[in-house]
Design a protein around this motif. Sequence first.
Motif, mmCIF file in Angstrom:
data_model
loop_
_atom_site.group_PDB
_atom_site.id
_atom_site.type_symbol
_atom_site.label_atom_id
_atom_site.label_comp_id
_atom_site.label_asym_id
_atom_site.label_seq_id
_atom_site.Cartn_x
_atom_site.Cartn_y
_atom_site.Cartn_z
ATOM 1 N N GLU A 132 0.813 -1.218 0.000
ATOM 2 C CA GLU A 132 0.000 0.000 0.000
ATOM 3 C C GLU A 132 0.848 1.271 0.000
ATOM 4 N N ASP A 133 2.080 1.175 0.511
ATOM 5 C CA ASP A 133 2.911 2.384 0.610
ATOM 6 C C ASP A 133 3.765 2.632 -0.638
ATOM 7 N N ILE A 134 3.554 1.863 -1.688
ATOM 8 C CA ILE A 134 4.406 2.017 -2.882
ATOM 9 C C ILE A 134 3.614 2.606 -4.043
ATOM 10 N N LYS A 135 4.195 3.618 -4.704
ATOM 11 C CA LYS A 135 3.556 4.192 -5.891
ATOM 12 C C LYS A 135 3.802 3.275 -7.085
ATOM 13 N N PRO A 136 2.835 3.067 -7.932
ATOM 14 C CA PRO A 136 3.023 2.137 -9.056
ATOM 15 C C PRO A 136 3.814 2.759 -10.211
ATOM 16 N N VAL A 137 5.026 3.179 -9.921
ATOM 17 C CA VAL A 137 5.870 3.815 -10.945
ATOM 18 C C VAL A 137 7.169 3.012 -11.047
ATOM 19 N N ILE A 138 7.514 2.573 -12.255
ATOM 20 C CA ILE A 138 8.738 1.769 -12.418
ATOM 21 C C ILE A 138 9.741 2.542 -13.268
ATOM 22 N N ASP A 139 10.908 2.789 -12.695
ATOM 23 C CA ASP A 139 11.973 3.454 -13.454
ATOM 24 C C ASP A 139 12.733 2.431 -14.280
ATOM 25 N N SER A 140 13.580 2.919 -15.138
ATOM 26 C CA SER A 140 14.442 2.006 -15.891
ATOM 27 C C SER A 140 15.697 2.765 -16.251
ATOM 28 N N SER A 141 16.834 2.071 -16.207
ATOM 29 C CA SER A 141 18.057 2.819 -16.488
ATOM 30 C C SER A 141 18.615 2.578 -17.881
ATOM 31 N N GLY A 142 17.890 1.878 -18.726
ATOM 32 C CA GLY A 142 18.302 1.858 -20.127
ATOM 33 C C GLY A 142 18.473 0.489 -20.766
ATOM 34 N N GLU A 143 18.850 -0.522 -19.965
ATOM 35 C CA GLU A 143 19.239 -1.782 -20.600
ATOM 36 C C GLU A 143 18.093 -2.474 -21.351
ATOM 37 N N GLY A 144 16.880 -2.363 -20.789
ATOM 38 C CA GLY A 144 15.741 -2.978 -21.465
ATOM 39 C C GLY A 144 15.500 -2.309 -22.816
ATOM 40 N N LYS A 145 15.622 -0.991 -22.825
ATOM 41 C CA LYS A 145 15.443 -0.226 -24.068
ATOM 42 C C LYS A 145 16.509 -0.620 -25.093
ATOM 43 N N TRP A 146 17.751 -0.707 -24.613
ATOM 44 C CA TRP A 146 18.838 -1.048 -25.552
ATOM 45 C C TRP A 146 18.648 -2.450 -26.124
ATOM 46 N N THR A 147 18.149 -3.376 -25.306
ATOM 47 C CA THR A 147 17.943 -4.748 -25.801
ATOM 48 C C THR A 147 16.914 -4.737 -26.925
ATOM 49 N N TYR A 158 7.339 2.378 -19.196
ATOM 50 C CA TYR A 158 7.161 3.769 -19.645
ATOM 51 C C TYR A 158 5.762 4.267 -19.280
ATOM 52 N N SER A 159 4.773 3.381 -19.454
ATOM 53 C CA SER A 159 3.392 3.832 -19.205
ATOM 54 C C SER A 159 3.209 4.215 -17.738
ATOM 55 N N THR A 160 3.990 3.590 -16.831
ATOM 56 C CA THR A 160 3.836 3.940 -15.415
ATOM 57 C C THR A 160 4.398 5.327 -15.116
ATOM 58 N N GLN A 161 5.166 5.867 -16.041
ATOM 59 C CA GLN A 161 5.758 7.194 -15.829
ATOM 60 C C GLN A 161 4.800 8.311 -16.206
ATOM 61 N N GLN A 162 3.729 7.929 -16.911
ATOM 62 C CA GLN A 162 2.825 8.959 -17.422
ATOM 63 C C GLN A 162 1.686 9.223 -16.441
ATOM 64 N N ASP A 163 1.744 10.380 -15.766
ATOM 65 C CA ASP A 163 0.663 10.740 -14.849
ATOM 66 C C ASP A 163 -0.634 10.951 -15.619
ATOM 67 N N GLU A 164 -0.474 11.649 -16.718
ATOM 68 C CA GLU A 164 -1.627 11.976 -17.536
ATOM 69 C C GLU A 164 -1.518 11.177 -18.816
ATOM 70 N N ASN A 165 -2.206 10.047 -18.906
ATOM 71 C CA ASN A 165 -2.093 9.234 -20.103
ATOM 72 C C ASN A 165 -3.096 9.728 -21.150
ATOM 73 N N PHE A 166 -2.604 10.611 -22.011
ATOM 74 C CA PHE A 166 -3.456 11.252 -23.012
ATOM 75 C C PHE A 166 -4.062 10.221 -23.964
ATOM 76 N N GLY A 167 -3.217 9.244 -24.350
ATOM 77 C CA GLY A 167 -3.691 8.194 -25.263
ATOM 78 C C GLY A 167 -4.850 7.421 -24.662
ATOM 79 N N ALA A 168 -4.749 7.093 -23.368
ATOM 80 C CA ALA A 168 -5.823 6.327 -22.715
ATOM 81 C C ALA A 168 -7.107 7.153 -22.665
ATOM 82 N N LYS A 169 -6.929 8.470 -22.428
ATOM 83 C CA LYS A 169 -8.114 9.348 -22.394
ATOM 84 C C LYS A 169 -8.814 9.337 -23.757
ATOM 85 N N LEU A 170 -7.991 9.408 -24.828
ATOM 86 C CA LEU A 170 -8.553 9.432 -26.179
ATOM 87 C C LEU A 170 -9.285 8.127 -26.479
#
Length: 298
Positions: free
Chosen positions: A233-248, A270-282
């Motif tokens: 309950e005390d964790i925000k659902p935001v996942i960072d990434s430092s690059g390796e997944g993207k490079w793969t 990446y989607s967890t980084q978007q507070d305002e998901n414009f695409g989802a709203k559309l």
Amino acid sequence: MKAGIVGLGKMGKNLALNMMDNGHDVVAYNRTPKKVKNIEEKGAEGAYSLEGLVEKLSPPRVIWVMVPAGDPVHDIITRLSSLLKTGDVIVDGGNSHFKKTLERDQMLGDKGIELVDAGTSGGVTGARHGACMMVGASEDIYEYLEPLIDDITVEDGCIHTGTTGSGHFVKMVHNGIEYGMLEAIGEGFEVLEASDFDLNFEDIARVWNNGSVIESWLIELTKNVFEDRGNLEDIKPVIDSSGEGKWTVEEAIDLGLSVPVLAEALMVRYSTQQDENFGAKLIAALRNQFGGHDVENK
Ligand SMILES: O=C(O)[C@H](O)[C@@H](O)[C@H](O)[C@H](O)COP(=O)(O)O
């Protein structure tokens, strides 16, 4: 062996302690003097500048760089390149992009300095008590470093992957897989959590880690997470990434390969980084347009 260490963050500090536990002498430098003082108290020889570190080592010097990938590692390697001499060895133990490693190898090679890329896995515990390493280096340099590397890795936890660059390449793919596995675990527990059964996630993870097909360190860590943090309950659902997944994924695209799971795992982060998901709203608004489905208003 006597080795220099640059960077006394979580990984560098623990690697230094690991080296010393195994009878190696360590000269350690960090730009924050307090961290140098701390490691001096644990038995390392402290250096308060990069120049000082180089002076305290004798040729052929081995300098293990454990600073964050990107600009920090580039800065340190560039500065070392003008301080070191032919035959000296720099080990980049961070998660550098293998293409950057190849460029740096070329730059250092022109000066006769050897670059070794030691992709390191196992986190902080691994660094302290025995890591897993994927090492790119020429044959003779790997042979020279092998006694040190063998001591700081777990049994059968080290591979000489090939020439310089291959260590970081293999570590990059390892992390790509890590993204996929983490995402699968996350999604699985999401289904468990959404069910009507009154399930104990900690117990489930513990049992899954005893003889099941998905038994693994990640499942053991999953058990630890539920043990330590209850129902998250005390964790925000935001996942960072430092690059390796993207490079793969980028590499797979360049190679013309389809890696849907790895790509999707990256996109989820990446989607967890978007507070305002414009695409989802559309999409919600479009469903309303063609199907009359409700749109949830703020
Ligand atoms: O093998 C490991 O020990 C990990 O992969 C380690 O290297 C680190 O925790 C990752 O860099 C996190 O990577 P992301 O920030 O990309 O998730």
